[in-house]
Scaffold this motif. Structure first.
Motif, PDB file in Angstrom:
ATOM      1  N   ASP A   1      -6.847   0.098 -27.985  1.00  0.00           N
ATOM      2  CA  ASP A   1      -7.471   1.328 -28.468  1.00  0.00           C
ATOM      3  C   ASP A   1      -8.260   1.075 -29.746  1.00  0.00           C
ATOM      4  O   ASP A   1      -8.462  -0.070 -30.161  1.00  0.00           O
ATOM      5  CB  ASP A   1      -6.403   2.407 -28.689  1.00  0.00           C
ATOM      6  CG  ASP A   1      -5.350   1.991 -29.712  1.00  0.00           C
ATOM      7  OD1 ASP A   1      -5.529   0.964 -30.404  1.00  0.00           O
ATOM      8  OD2 ASP A   1      -4.322   2.697 -29.820  1.00  0.00           O
ATOM      9  N   VAL A   2      -8.700   2.169 -30.371  1.00  0.00           N
ATOM     10  CA  VAL A   2      -9.546   2.049 -31.556  1.00  0.00           C
ATOM     11  C   VAL A   2      -8.802   1.374 -32.702  1.00  0.00           C
ATOM     12  O   VAL A   2      -9.399   0.610 -33.473  1.00  0.00           O
ATOM     13  CB  VAL A   2     -10.085   3.441 -31.973  1.00  0.00           C
ATOM     14  CG1 VAL A   2      -8.951   4.383 -32.361  1.00  0.00           C
ATOM     15  CG2 VAL A   2     -11.069   3.312 -33.129  1.00  0.00           C
TER      16      VAL A   2
ATOM     17  N   ASN B   1     -16.824   6.595 -34.515  1.00  0.00           N
ATOM     18  CA  ASN B   1     -16.249   5.271 -34.316  1.00  0.00           C
ATOM     19  C   ASN B   1     -16.959   4.230 -35.175  1.00  0.00           C
ATOM     20  O   ASN B   1     -16.322   3.330 -35.733  1.00  0.00           O
ATOM     21  CB  ASN B   1     -16.334   4.885 -32.845  1.00  0.00           C
ATOM     22  CG  ASN B   1     -15.732   3.525 -32.562  1.00  0.00           C
ATOM     23  OD1 ASN B   1     -16.423   2.517 -32.590  1.00  0.00           O
ATOM     24  ND2 ASN B   1     -14.439   3.490 -32.307  1.00  0.00           N
TER      25      ASN B   1
ATOM     26  N   TRP C   1      -5.899   6.564 -36.117  1.00  0.00           N
ATOM     27  CA  TRP C   1      -4.850   7.293 -35.400  1.00  0.00           C
ATOM     28  C   TRP C   1      -5.383   8.625 -34.871  1.00  0.00           C
ATOM     29  O   TRP C   1      -5.135   8.988 -33.719  1.00  0.00           O
ATOM     30  CB  TRP C   1      -3.657   7.524 -36.319  1.00  0.00           C
ATOM     31  CG  TRP C   1      -2.659   8.509 -35.775  1.00  0.00           C
ATOM     32  CD1 TRP C   1      -1.754   8.297 -34.773  1.00  0.00           C
ATOM     33  CD2 TRP C   1      -2.492   9.872 -36.190  1.00  0.00           C
ATOM     34  NE1 TRP C   1      -1.030   9.441 -34.541  1.00  0.00           N
ATOM     35  CE2 TRP C   1      -1.457  10.427 -35.393  1.00  0.00           C
ATOM     36  CE3 TRP C   1      -3.092  10.668 -37.162  1.00  0.00           C
ATOM     37  CZ2 TRP C   1      -1.029  11.745 -35.540  1.00  0.00           C
ATOM     38  CZ3 TRP C   1      -2.688  11.980 -37.312  1.00  0.00           C
ATOM     39  CH2 TRP C   1      -1.656  12.508 -36.499  1.00  0.00           C
TER      40      TRP C   1
ATOM     41  N   GLN D   1      -8.507   9.477 -34.162  1.00  0.00           N
ATOM     42  CA  GLN D   1      -9.444   9.298 -33.060  1.00  0.00           C
ATOM     43  C   GLN D   1      -8.729   8.843 -31.795  1.00  0.00           C
ATOM     44  O   GLN D   1      -9.022   9.327 -30.702  1.00  0.00           O
ATOM     45  CB  GLN D   1     -10.540   8.303 -33.433  1.00  0.00           C
ATOM     46  CG  GLN D   1     -11.614   8.216 -32.347  1.00  0.00           C
ATOM     47  CD  GLN D   1     -12.807   7.413 -32.756  1.00  0.00           C
ATOM     48  OE1 GLN D   1     -12.699   6.222 -32.965  1.00  0.00           O
ATOM     49  NE2 GLN D   1     -13.960   8.047 -32.853  1.00  0.00           N
ATOM     50  N   ALA D   2      -7.784   7.927 -31.925  1.00  0.00           N
ATOM     51  CA  ALA D   2      -7.062   7.426 -30.761  1.00  0.00           C
ATOM     52  C   ALA D   2      -6.273   8.537 -30.073  1.00  0.00           C
ATOM     53  O   ALA D   2      -6.076   8.505 -28.851  1.00  0.00           O
ATOM     54  CB  ALA D   2      -6.130   6.291 -31.165  1.00  0.00           C
ATOM     55  N   SER D   3      -5.834   9.527 -30.854  1.00  0.00           N
ATOM     56  CA  SER D   3      -5.053  10.625 -30.280  1.00  0.00           C
ATOM     57  C   SER D   3      -5.924  11.800 -29.866  1.00  0.00           C
ATOM     58  O   SER D   3      -5.410  12.854 -29.477  1.00  0.00           O
ATOM     59  CB  SER D   3      -3.987  11.094 -31.282  1.00  0.00           C
ATOM     60  OG  SER D   3      -4.574  11.529 -32.501  1.00  0.00           O
TER      61      SER D   3
END
Length: 387
Positions: free
Chosen positions: A67-68, A245, A308, A310-312
């Motif tokens: 992930d990111v 991002n 966190w 962005q990933a969520s």
């Protein structure tokens, strides 16, 4: 609240750190950076062999997954040694895997993502206009008109890093002038760099020298319909998550620079003697190092928070801009303090402080100036628009 990285991420970070120390040490990065006219193909090939181009690309497309946050850990560790040359990995990761992966068609994903993941395709970003700079929308002069089977592209872009060696250019252009707002009527194109009518010219610049940055001219360059990403005229709406991002990635690169500065400053302060003792015993030097260490921790906390979020799947626009702001200013200030700690050797091309300073100076300007970041943040707090 747990601030510790899960074991999988710690193992990945530690493995990359060992790889960096072995494969791309700072001495090697300095040698690469000295030749501004030679793209570091050897560095690209090392990334390919390590599988780094595939980080963030699903395994179904020959990628490594992740992930990111995993991408940001990679970016940080690379920049500790490479500084701005870590963009050699980052540009294609952003222009290719993020853009194709987010709004490419299934056919585009199947065609391009495996090539990116295995290091067979280099990409460059061609967004900035000579007359626009940060005012991308207001300065947009590059346009594309529909023709049979595709589009004819005309205009000019500037500061397109690695365009001279790229296989594809990620280009944004105006395709509809009859709009009420400047962000409307824009289309994203995936342009083969060798297309007839595309002329790429390298530019001399202060930092990140061997990576190369270029102007790109389009003179009736034909782009097939199959090379349009997403829906025509809707590019700006698609790009916004990707731009977040990019800001998070800049934050990670900046944190890596701070890591490198602190590492070198501590080594030098312990080894260098003046007035009969190590300079690390002088209060002024200790204060400088303490400041850099504080910048490191504050930037790290903000980076992990943004990654966190962005990933969520949470909104992260303001936070990503805040991260870009503090990370770039912290990195450039840390590098400046590093030069001061090393004195004359900090100014020497035989050490890395000057390289960290030159590379990090760009991130206060791009991909958006810190002044414009502050303007946007103030407007988001309810203050009147200032630009």
């Amino acid at each position: 609240m747990d601030f510790n990285l899960p074991e999988e991420y710690r193992a990945f970070r530690d493995g990359v750190r060992r790889w960096v120390d072995t494969e791309v040490p700072k001495s090697w990065a300095r040698d690469l950076e000295k030749d501004e006219h030679h793209y570091p193909y050897a560095l690209w090939d090392k990334f390919t062999q390590a599988g780094f181009h595939g980080v963030g690309i699903p395994e179904a497309f020959d990628g490594q997954g992740g992930d990111v946050l995993m991408q940001m850990l990679l970016a940080r560790e690379l920049a500790r040694s490479l500084g701005g040359l870590a963009w050699i990995w980052g540009i294609t990761s952003f222009a290719g895997s993020k853009s194709i992966g987010l709004y490419g068609s299934e056919a585009q994903k199947k065609k391009y993502l495996p090539l990116i993941a295995t290091g067979q395709l280099k990409a460059a970003i061609a967004f900035t206009e000579p007359s626009g700079g940060t005012d991308l929308l207001g300065g947009m002069r590059t346009s594309a008109e529909r023709v049979e089977g595709g589009w004819k592209l005309n205009g000019e872009k500037i500061w397109s890093s690695s365009a001279h060696v790229a296989d594809y250019l990620l280009v944004i252009a105006r395709t509809d002038r009859n709009v009420t707002k400047k962000h409307q009527g824009l289309t994203l194109f995936w342009v083969p760099a060798k297309t007839e009518g595309v002329t790429i010219t390298p530019l001399a610049k202060l930092g990140m020298r061997s990576m190369g940055s270029c102007t790109v001219h389009f003179n009736d360059a034909f782009v097939a319909d199959e090379n349009v990403l997403g829906e025509p005229d809707k590019a700006w709406y698609m790009l916004l998550p990707t731009l977040n991002n990019e800001r998070i990635m800049v934050g990670a690169f900046c944190l890596g620079v701070i890591d490198g500065v602190l590492e070198d400053a501590l080594d030098y302060a312990r080894q260098r003697n003046a007035f009969g003792r190590p300079i690390g015993s002088f209060q002024a030097i200790q204060h400088y190092i303490a400041d850099v260490a504080t910048m490191q921790v504050t930037t790290e906390l903000m980076l992990h928070y943004c990654a966190w979020k962005q990933a969520s799947g949470q909104p992260v626009g303001n936070e990503a801009n805040m991260l870009k702001l503090i990370a770039s200013e912290n990195a450039n200030k840390a590098a400046d303090l590093g030069i001061q700690i090393l004195g004359g050797m900090g100014y020497s091309a035989e050490t890395d402080m000057q390289r960290y300073w030159r590379d990090s100076r760009l991130w206060r300007i791009g991909p958006i100036t810190n002044e414009m970041v502050r303007n946007g943040l103030a407007e988001s707090l309810g203050l009147p628009r200032s630009f």
